[in-house]
Design an enzyme around this catalytic site. Structure first.
Site, PDB file in Angstrom:
ATOM      1  N   CYS A   2       0.824  -1.214   0.000  1.00 54.80           N
ATOM      2  CA  CYS A   2       0.000   0.000   0.000  1.00 54.80           C
ATOM      3  C   CYS A   2       0.856   1.260   0.000  1.00 54.80           C
ATOM      4  O   CYS A   2       1.933   1.299   0.591  1.00 54.80           O
ATOM      5  CB  CYS A   2      -0.886   0.039   1.228  1.00 54.80           C
ATOM      6  N   ARG A  28       5.360   0.133  -6.276  1.00 57.01           N
ATOM      7  CA  ARG A  28       5.391  -0.658  -5.036  1.00 57.01           C
ATOM      8  C   ARG A  28       4.499  -1.885  -5.131  1.00 57.01           C
ATOM      9  O   ARG A  28       4.606  -2.783  -4.289  1.00 57.01           O
ATOM     10  CB  ARG A  28       4.925   0.210  -3.867  1.00 57.01           C
ATOM     11  N   TRP A  74      -2.757  -2.864  -1.708  1.00 63.08           N
ATOM     12  CA  TRP A  74      -2.284  -4.220  -1.989  1.00 63.08           C
ATOM     13  C   TRP A  74      -3.020  -5.078  -0.970  1.00 63.08           C
ATOM     14  O   TRP A  74      -2.745  -4.990   0.230  1.00 63.08           O
ATOM     15  CB  TRP A  74      -0.775  -4.274  -1.779  1.00 63.08           C
ATOM     16  N   ASN A 100      -1.652   2.728   5.500  1.00 61.92           N
ATOM     17  CA  ASN A 100      -0.643   1.762   5.072  1.00 61.92           C
ATOM     18  C   ASN A 100      -0.202   1.035   6.344  1.00 61.92           C
ATOM     19  O   ASN A 100       0.187   1.684   7.312  1.00 61.92           O
ATOM     20  CB  ASN A 100       0.527   2.525   4.432  1.00 61.92           C
ATOM     21  N   GLY A 101      -0.301  -0.278   6.371  1.00 59.91           N
ATOM     22  CA  GLY A 101       0.099  -1.027   7.565  1.00 59.91           C
ATOM     23  C   GLY A 101      -0.945  -2.085   7.891  1.00 59.91           C
ATOM     24  O   GLY A 101      -1.845  -2.363   7.095  1.00 59.91           O
ATOM     25  N   GLU A 470      19.712 -16.916  -6.809  1.00 61.13           N
ATOM     26  CA  GLU A 470      19.207 -15.592  -7.148  1.00 61.13           C
ATOM     27  C   GLU A 470      18.697 -15.573  -8.592  1.00 61.13           C
ATOM     28  O   GLU A 470      17.660 -14.985  -8.905  1.00 61.13           O
ATOM     29  CB  GLU A 470      20.310 -14.548  -6.921  1.00 61.13           C
ATOM     30  N   LYS A 474      14.921 -14.533  -9.892  1.00 65.27           N
ATOM     31  CA  LYS A 474      14.690 -13.471 -10.883  1.00 65.27           C
ATOM     32  C   LYS A 474      13.838 -13.998 -12.019  1.00 65.27           C
ATOM     33  O   LYS A 474      12.895 -13.357 -12.447  1.00 65.27           O
ATOM     34  CB  LYS A 474      16.054 -12.994 -11.396  1.00 65.27           C
ATOM     35  N   GLU A 477      10.128 -14.703 -10.841  1.00 63.43           N
ATOM     36  CA  GLU A 477       9.266 -13.597 -10.412  1.00 63.43           C
ATOM     37  C   GLU A 477       8.796 -12.708 -11.557  1.00 63.43           C
ATOM     38  O   GLU A 477       7.720 -12.132 -11.465  1.00 63.43           O
ATOM     39  CB  GLU A 477       9.937 -12.757  -9.310  1.00 63.43           C
ATOM     40  N   HIS A 493      20.379 -36.346  -6.483  1.00 62.23           N
ATOM     41  CA  HIS A 493      19.713 -36.829  -5.262  1.00 62.23           C
ATOM     42  C   HIS A 493      18.197 -36.653  -5.336  1.00 62.23           C
ATOM     43  O   HIS A 493      17.519 -36.726  -4.314  1.00 62.23           O
ATOM     44  CB  HIS A 493      20.294 -36.119  -4.033  1.00 62.23           C
ATOM     45  N   LYS A 588       7.059  -4.009  -4.106  1.00 62.41           N
ATOM     46  CA  LYS A 588       8.459  -3.614  -3.993  1.00 62.41           C
ATOM     47  C   LYS A 588       8.924  -3.596  -2.552  1.00 62.41           C
ATOM     48  O   LYS A 588      10.022  -3.997  -2.222  1.00 62.41           O
ATOM     49  CB  LYS A 588       8.635  -2.227  -4.628  1.00 62.41           C
TER      50      LYS A 588
HETATM   51  C1  F6R Z   1      13.264  -9.930  -5.633  1.00 59.02           C
HETATM   52  C2  F6R Z   1      13.125  -8.950  -4.569  1.00 59.02           C
HETATM   53  C3  F6R Z   1      12.707  -9.430  -3.236  1.00 59.02           C
HETATM   54  C4  F6R Z   1      13.345  -8.572  -2.131  1.00 59.02           C
HETATM   55  C5  F6R Z   1      12.771  -8.964  -0.765  1.00 59.02           C
HETATM   56  C6  F6R Z   1      13.440  -8.206   0.355  1.00 59.02           C
HETATM   57  O1  F6R Z   1      13.705  -9.343  -6.816  1.00 59.02           O
HETATM   58  O2  F6R Z   1      13.317  -7.785  -4.782  1.00 59.02           O
HETATM   59  O3  F6R Z   1      12.985 -10.766  -3.045  1.00 59.02           O
HETATM   60  O4  F6R Z   1      14.721  -8.763  -2.154  1.00 59.02           O
HETATM   61  O5  F6R Z   1      11.400  -8.711  -0.745  1.00 59.02           O
HETATM   62  O6  F6R Z   1      13.272  -6.842   0.200  1.00 59.02           O
HETATM   63  P1  F6R Z   1      14.240  -5.813   0.899  1.00 59.02           P
HETATM   64  O7  F6R Z   1      15.594  -6.001   0.343  1.00 59.02           O
HETATM   65  O8  F6R Z   1      13.648  -4.466   0.553  1.00 59.02           O
HETATM   66  O9  F6R Z   1      14.183  -6.102   2.378  1.00 59.02           O
END
Ligand code: F6R
Length: 593
Positions: A2, A28, A74, A100-101, A470, A474, A477, A493, A588
């Site tokens: 949010c 976000r 959200w 927000n929260g 990682e 990527k 997602e 395994h 985000k």
């Molecule tokens: C993936 C991504 C998320 C963040 C995770 C932690 O591309 O961006 O996996 O890394 O939500 O977020 P932060 O780093 O803001 O604590």
């Protein structure tokens, strides 16, 4: 997650300003949006499920209002619907607010308010806050009602509140970000520093338990019933950092920015061949007998590389903890621990919960973050700035390489090894720049071998395995292709059962000592029909490998290989026509647990 915004001023065209702000908050992640404004002493609202463009279609921009609030939602409490969309109203539309929260005790409060004759029309926790403040406003002035209402809330909130018979914009904050600012003809509050910077570069970051109001010409901040004064500070985000420039997507722009981020970090943290982390910080880190890294998602993956650096370069025992699991099972804490929280946003709820636990242990704790005004930066003992500039695309790219760079610098600093550090990173930057100049090579491979598959695997050993995790995150997602990152030796395994004709397996080979072993794994999957794509560092490459990465210090390979796997994900998403910068269901800044 949010986002909230509110504007008040002599400018009467504030509806369009609030919409501008909501557009800055889009990155976000959200599923509905809405605004409320005062017109002729009445509060009016317009809401829409979907994108801000849907909200804009419903709006009449000719309406003048000098007091407007807005929200991107959200969904957490209740489904995505117009009823659950903010702003929420109190009884008889006396108050409207955006939140927000998460309010943990909202059910009890709702029962209490229902007994007082309040009705509820949504499933949200936020509607409770509007009625609670309304309840107190029957006896007290509006400022006191906000204070008393908030004192009853358990959980997190950043609030923007308007009353139909009042020309002030009220706010309150606890455990969710809130920033005040002044622009030319209006004052504003907003939950996000990037959105704030689009209005003004003079801002105040509000702290927990502070509340107050903004009028056309005044900003009043209170804590515990007393007025407090706070100075405006300059917001460092520049206009060009917020725009996509010549790129179609923020993600590609941010991938391309990585060499300059590394350059900035080196220039800042290494001066005249000496590390400049501040003696106090390094002393604490050196004094620890174990480092605990706590993080989520991509930041967690950077933490895994950090552990490798701390243990191999500095011989410092390190544990990496997933923040969302941390409070269920605390690690066995050593005699002299040092906690390092890694968070791009600095607002991640799982980490904030972990921070509370760490603070109970009275152990030193620092935050490595890209947002130095964030809650985690402010609440820890100190912070390390990732200096990556705003990362707008939901999928983290440049923040990951900034984290890995800074962790590598810290490990070298612990080892007092600053002599060749600049050269090592110069060669990484040069290699990155070469790779970044020819992204079409990646596009062709992705088109031919990856984009149309349902599943995909990354394999690697040692440091390559850490990056494989990682890389898989990527890919899934943003392209929604089911992807796993595996230690090459682990396949046999169990997971090798999933390999069948045509499944893409992307093998990473950056380290000399694992080359042969990973090539054995390549043969294993090839003989079961996999389509193998090999990415190898020059000195361990074979001419038939698909991508050969120019020479650089192999210890820093995750920084270089990261670019290739980020581009793989980017093109897989592009070819599949995904919403690259705003992938489905993701946010985000993950401010709920
Ligand atoms: C993936 C991504 C998320 C963040 C995770 C932690 O591309 O961006 O996996 O890394 O939500 O977020 P932060 O780093 O803001 O604590």
């Amino acid at each position: 997650m949010c986002g909230i915004i509110g504007c008040i001023g002599s400018n009467t065209n504030l509806i369009s300003k609030v919409i501008e702000g909501l557009e800055c908050l889009e990155y976000r992640g959200y599923d509905s949006s809405g605004i409320a404004f005062i017109k002729n002493h009445q509060i009016q609202a317009v809401k829409a499920v979907g994108r801000i463009s849907d909200l804009k279609q419903k709006l009449n921009f000719e309406i003048d209002s000098s007091l407007v609030i807005g929200h991107t939602r959200w969904a957490t409490h209740g489904k995505v619907s117009l009823e659950n969309c903010h702003p929420h109203f109190s009884k008889e539309n006396r108050i409207a607010l955006v939140h927000n929260g998460v309010i943990e005790n909202f059910k009890n409060l709702r029962i209490e308010l229902q007994a007082q004759g309040y009705d509820f029309y949504s499933e949200t926790d936020s509607e409770v806050i509007a009625n609670l403040i309304d309840y107190y406003s029957q006896k007290y002035d509006h400022l006191k009602a906000v204070e008393l209402g908030c004192s009853r809330l358990e959980g997190s909130y950043a609030l923007a509140i308007i009353f139909k018979d009042d020309d002030r914009l009220y706010f309150a904050k606890k455990d969710a970000p809130l920033i005040l600012g002044k622009s030319e003809n209006f004052n504003f509050i907003v939950s996000d520093i990037v959105a704030a910077s689009s209005f003004s570069n003079e801002i105040i970051a509000i702290d927990d338990h502070q509340y107050g109001y903004l009028s056309q010409d005044k900003i009043a901040i209170y804590q515990n019933g007393k007025s407090i004064s706070k100075q405006f500070v300059k917001c460092k985000i520049q206009n060009d950092q917020r725009s996509k420039g010549l790129f179609d997507h923020y993600m590609e722009k941010e991938i391309q920015e990585q060499p300059s981020v590394i350059r900035r970090l080196i220039n800042h943290y290494v001066k005249d061949d000496k590390f400049s982390f501040g003696p106090y910080f390094l002393k604490k880190l050196r004094g620890a007998n174990r480092i605990y890294i706590v993080a989520c998602g991509t930041s967690y993956h950077a933490g895994l590389v950090g552990k490798y650096y701390f243990e191999t370069l500095a011989k410092k025992e390190t544990e990496v903890c997933i923040a969302s699991e941390f409070s269920y099972h605390l690690p066995l804490v050593s005699e002299r621990p040092f906690f390092l929280l890694i968070s791009q946003s600095g607002e991640t709820a799982d980490l904030r919960k972990a921070l509370k636990k760490i603070q109970e242990l009275k152990a030193p704790v620092y935050t490595m973050t890209n947002v130095v005004t964030s809650s985690l930066a402010q609440q820890a003992d100190g912070y390390l700035d990732l200096m990556a500039g705003p990362e707008i695309a939901v999928a983290s790219t440049k923040a990951y390489t900034a984290q890995v760079t800074l962790l590598a610098l810290l490990a070298h600093a612990l080892n007092d090894d600053s002599q060749t550090i600049k050269e090592k990173f110069q060669s990484v930057i040069a290699t990155e720049e070469k790779i970044l100049s020819k992204p079409n090579i990646f596009k062709d491979i992705v088109t031919q071998k990856i984009a149309f598959s349902r599943s995909c695997f990354y394999i690697g050993r040692n440091l390559d395995y850490l990056l494989a995790q990682e890389a898989a995150l990527k890919m899934k997602e943003i392209s929604y292709i089911q992807t796993e990152g595996f230690a090459g030796g682990e396949l046999k395994h169990g997971t090798i059962a999933l390999i069948e004709k045509g499944v893409p397996v992307i093998a990473l080979i950056s380290q000399d000592h694992i080359e042969e072993a990973t090539r054995v794994n390549i043969e294993e999957v090839k003989s079961r029909g996999a389509t193998v794509i090999t990415i190898a560092r020059q000195s361990v490459a074979k001419k038939e490998d698909d991508i050969i990465i120019p020479e650089h210090d192999p210890l820093l390979s995750p920084l270089v290989f990261a670019i290739v796997v980020q581009y793989f994900a980017y093109y897989a998403a592009l070819i599949n026509k995904r919403d690259i910068d705003k992938p489905r269901n993701l946010a985000k800044s993950v401010t709920v647990e």
